[in-house]
Design a protein around this motif. Structure first.
Motif, short mmCIF file in Angstrom:
data_model
loop_
_atom_site.label_atom_id
_atom_site.label_comp_id
_atom_site.label_asym_id
_atom_site.label_seq_id
_atom_site.Cartn_x
_atom_site.Cartn_y
_atom_site.Cartn_z
N ALA A 3 23.96 19.69 -20.51
CA ALA A 3 23.91 19.06 -19.50
C ALA A 3 24.79 20.81 -18.26
CB ALA A 3 24.88 18.15 -19.88
N THR A 4 24.54 20.91 -19.09
CA THR A 4 25.89 22.66 -18.15
C THR A 4 24.77 23.59 -17.82
OG1 THR A 4 26.85 23.37 -19.40
CG2 THR A 4 28.19 22.28 -18.14
N ASP A 5 23.91 23.94 -18.25
CA ASP A 5 22.69 24.85 -18.74
C ASP A 5 21.28 24.51 -18.23
OD1 ASP A 5 23.97 25.43 -20.51
OD2 ASP A 5 22.94 24.02 -22.69
N GLN A 6 20.73 23.40 -17.61
CA GLN A 6 19.87 23.02 -16.89
C GLN A 6 20.32 22.23 -15.33
OE1 GLN A 6 15.86 22.83 -18.69
NE2 GLN A 6 16.67 23.88 -20.51
N GLY A 30 20.28 18.90 -17.96
CA GLY A 30 20.17 18.63 -18.21
C GLY A 30 21.28 16.70 -18.73
N PRO A 31 21.25 17.05 -19.86
CA PRO A 31 20.83 17.46 -20.99
C PRO A 31 18.96 17.76 -20.96
CG PRO A 31 21.91 15.47 -21.56
CD PRO A 31 22.23 15.35 -20.32
N VAL A 32 18.05 18.48 -21.81
CA VAL A 32 16.91 18.45 -22.04
C VAL A 32 16.45 18.66 -23.94
CG1 VAL A 32 14.72 19.18 -21.95
CG2 VAL A 32 16.21 19.77 -19.94
N VAL A 33 15.37 17.28 -24.28
CA VAL A 33 15.40 16.57 -25.46
C VAL A 33 14.08 16.79 -25.32
CG1 VAL A 33 17.80 15.64 -25.75
CG2 VAL A 33 15.28 14.65 -25.17
N ASN A 34 13.76 17.20 -27.03
CA ASN A 34 12.34 16.66 -26.99
C ASN A 34 12.00 16.28 -28.40
OD1 ASN A 34 9.67 17.77 -28.96
ND2 ASN A 34 9.64 19.79 -27.58
N SER A 71 14.21 14.80 -19.99
CA SER A 71 15.25 14.86 -19.44
C SER A 71 16.38 13.57 -19.46
CB SER A 71 15.43 15.17 -17.42
OG SER A 71 16.72 15.10 -17.32
N LEU A 72 17.37 13.74 -19.53
CA LEU A 72 17.94 12.63 -19.81
C LEU A 72 20.02 12.61 -19.09
CD1 LEU A 72 18.23 12.81 -23.80
CD2 LEU A 72 17.55 11.59 -21.98
N LYS A 73 19.18 13.46 -18.26
CA LYS A 73 20.60 13.64 -16.71
C LYS A 73 20.45 12.09 -16.36
CE LYS A 73 22.27 15.61 -13.42
NZ LYS A 73 22.06 16.66 -11.88
N GLY A 74 18.95 11.36 -15.85
CA GLY A 74 19.79 10.20 -14.67
C GLY A 74 20.12 8.75 -15.62
N LYS A 75 19.61 7.43 -15.26
CA LYS A 75 20.23 6.31 -15.81
C LYS A 75 18.48 6.02 -16.62
CE LYS A 75 22.58 4.65 -12.10
NZ LYS A 75 22.74 3.09 -11.09
N THR A 76 17.42 6.45 -16.18
CA THR A 76 15.96 6.53 -17.08
C THR A 76 15.51 8.27 -17.80
OG1 THR A 76 14.67 6.89 -15.14
CG2 THR A 76 15.60 4.44 -16.43
N PRO A 77 15.07 7.98 -18.67
CA PRO A 77 14.71 9.49 -19.34
C PRO A 77 13.64 9.72 -18.20
CG PRO A 77 14.93 7.69 -21.06
CD PRO A 77 15.13 7.02 -19.82
N MET A 78 13.19 10.87 -17.80
CA MET A 78 12.44 11.86 -17.11
C MET A 78 12.00 12.73 -17.40
SD MET A 78 12.08 9.41 -14.67
CE MET A 78 11.13 10.43 -13.21
N PRO A 79 10.48 13.62 -17.03
CA PRO A 79 9.85 14.68 -17.43
C PRO A 79 11.29 15.17 -17.35
CG PRO A 79 8.43 13.65 -17.18
CD PRO A 79 9.28 12.32 -16.86
N ALA A 80 11.20 16.47 -17.64
CA ALA A 80 11.96 17.85 -17.54
C ALA A 80 11.76 18.64 -16.34
CB ALA A 80 12.14 18.41 -18.78
N ALA A 82 11.89 21.45 -16.12
CA ALA A 82 11.60 22.93 -15.99
C ALA A 82 10.00 23.27 -16.77
CB ALA A 82 12.60 23.83 -16.80
N TYR A 83 10.19 21.96 -16.85
CA TYR A 83 7.98 21.83 -18.20
C TYR A 83 7.15 21.52 -17.44
CZ TYR A 83 11.98 23.90 -21.19
OH TYR A 83 12.88 24.13 -21.74
N PRO A 84 6.16 21.63 -18.07
CA PRO A 84 4.79 20.91 -17.12
C PRO A 84 5.51 19.66 -17.42
CG PRO A 84 3.73 22.88 -18.10
CD PRO A 84 5.74 22.95 -18.61
N ALA A 85 4.85 18.42 -17.55
CA ALA A 85 4.84 16.79 -17.49
C ALA A 85 3.72 16.55 -17.92
CB ALA A 85 4.87 16.29 -16.63
N GLN A 86 3.76 17.06 -19.62
CA GLN A 86 2.48 16.58 -20.38
C GLN A 86 2.66 16.48 -21.44
OE1 GLN A 86 0.62 20.48 -19.64
NE2 GLN A 86 1.65 21.07 -21.64
#
Length: 364
Positions: free
Chosen positions: A181-184, A187-191, A239-248, A250-254
């Motif tokens: 959460a403090t790195d991006q 964040g937090p960003v997951v795969n 990205s898991l920062k918001g109320k719903t997951p979103m494409p992170a 810093a990375y291509p949304a693909q």
């Protein structure tokens, strides 16, 4: 890289290799009796192409580097193929060269052209899961308590350093550093391709401190909700920062070469998640005539194709799980093309043989 194909049945008939039964049928497999093991001969070819005599698994698409993921894959398939000599060589190289952090997690990358060979000591959590799973499987196959002890230590280190609580449940950070959460900013960003479900389940048995059930629930839930664009597919990085997951951000949304492992691990883990697997199969059907491809999520555009046989083997595995296919001819005819698609090919073959053996030739 020379394209080489192995017909395991032909090799058996020629008497050139021995057939090893799979160590243990997976719970819920669709046949009570395992088929002739297609894996042993394929492993021999894979080992010849990608594993050095020292036990280093070579990523031929990344200038010959090695990484914890590849070492884990090699150890896992060696254990499944009952090849203890190769397992010990790969594990020995891994311990000597990647366990440089001072804990029970492996450094993620080893570069033969760099000095030092390990320039970044961050871990890759999927690599740690795979190594731990391979050790747990080896402990079972060869009744070795040292392997069981090592698997337990790795499972507990993963739990201590890369499992975090999020609004969506317990989640796996891709590495100890760089994704929290403090790195991006988002964040937090997951795969989600790091959720190696069979590994997570087995490490939960190896250690009661490893929160396997919670991690599996989170992974399945995110696979259901983190679907983006017309194709309704997950992004490689989320990205898991918001109320719903979103494409992170810093990375291509693909949906790309990472995310294709999500349905592979799901279909390997269980035949009970057709609702989660169907969007993958539908997207492949709609965008590329059933073949896998890199898909831009905003409008479901195909950015590039994944033509190698290894990717086709993944789509066949998913088709077998969904009951859309009754045979997996590409998966059964293992061939080497390059490290990553060849690895996915062999993993898909293992998954089909363990869980959907009716899809292999001469087993229906």
């Amino acid at each position: 890289m020379i394209n080489r194909t192995v017909s395991f049945k032909a090799m058996l008939l020629a008497g050139s290799i021995a057939a090893f039964p799979l160590a243990q049928a997976s719970a819920g497999a669709d046949d009570a009796v395992q088929p002739v093991d297609y894996v042993a001969g394929s492993w021999m070819l894979y080992r010849h192409e990608y594993v050095t005599q020292e036990g280093r698994v070579i990523d031929t698409r990344a200038n010959g580097i090695s990484h914890s993921e590849g070492q884990g894959y090699g150890m896992l398939i060696a254990a499944i193929a009952d090849d203890r000599k190769s397992f010990e060589r790969i594990w020995g190289w891994t311990k000597a060269n990647l366990y440089v952090r001072g804990d029970n997690l492996a450094a993620w990358r080893w570069d033969p052209a760099a000095t030092p060979h390990v320039a970044d000591t961050n871990n890759a959590t999927d690599g740690d899961l795979l190594i731990g799973w391979a050790l747990a499987k080896a402990a079972h196959v060869w009744k070795d308590s040292d392997y069981a002890r090592d698997a337990k230590r790795i499972a507990e280190e993963i739990a201590d350093k890369t499992v975090v609580d999020t609004a969506f449940g317990k989640a796996l950070l891709p590495g100890e550093r760089g994704f929290g959460a403090t790195d991006q900013p988002d964040g937090p960003v997951v795969n989600l391709s790091y959720w190696v479900y069979p590994a997570i389940a087995e490490l939960g048995v190896a250690s009661s401190r490893f929160p396997a059930d919670e991690l599996i629930r989170t992974g399945l839930s995110l696979t259901q909700t983190a679907r983006f664009g017309p194709a309704a597919l997950p992004a490689d990085w989320i990205s898991l920062k918001g109320k719903t997951p979103m494409p992170a951000s810093a990375y291509p949304a693909q949906f790309g070469h990472d995310a294709i492992r999500i349905p592979l691990y799901l279909a390997w883990y269980s035949r009970d998640h057709s609702d989660l697997l169907t969007p993958f199969a539908d997207a492949w059907r709609d965008t590329n005539n059933g073949a896998a491809s890199v898909i831009e999520l905003a409008n479901a555009t195909t950015l590039s194709q994944m033509p190698e046989a290894g990717y086709r083997a993944v789509t066949e595995l998913v088709g077998c799980s969904l009951g859309r296919e009754t045979a997996a001819p590409t998966a059964a005819a293992f061939e080497t093309t390059d490290y990553y698609p060849s690895t996915l090919h062999l993993l898909s073959l293992v998954a089909v043989a363990e869980r959907y053996p009716r899809c292999l030739p001469d087993t229906q």
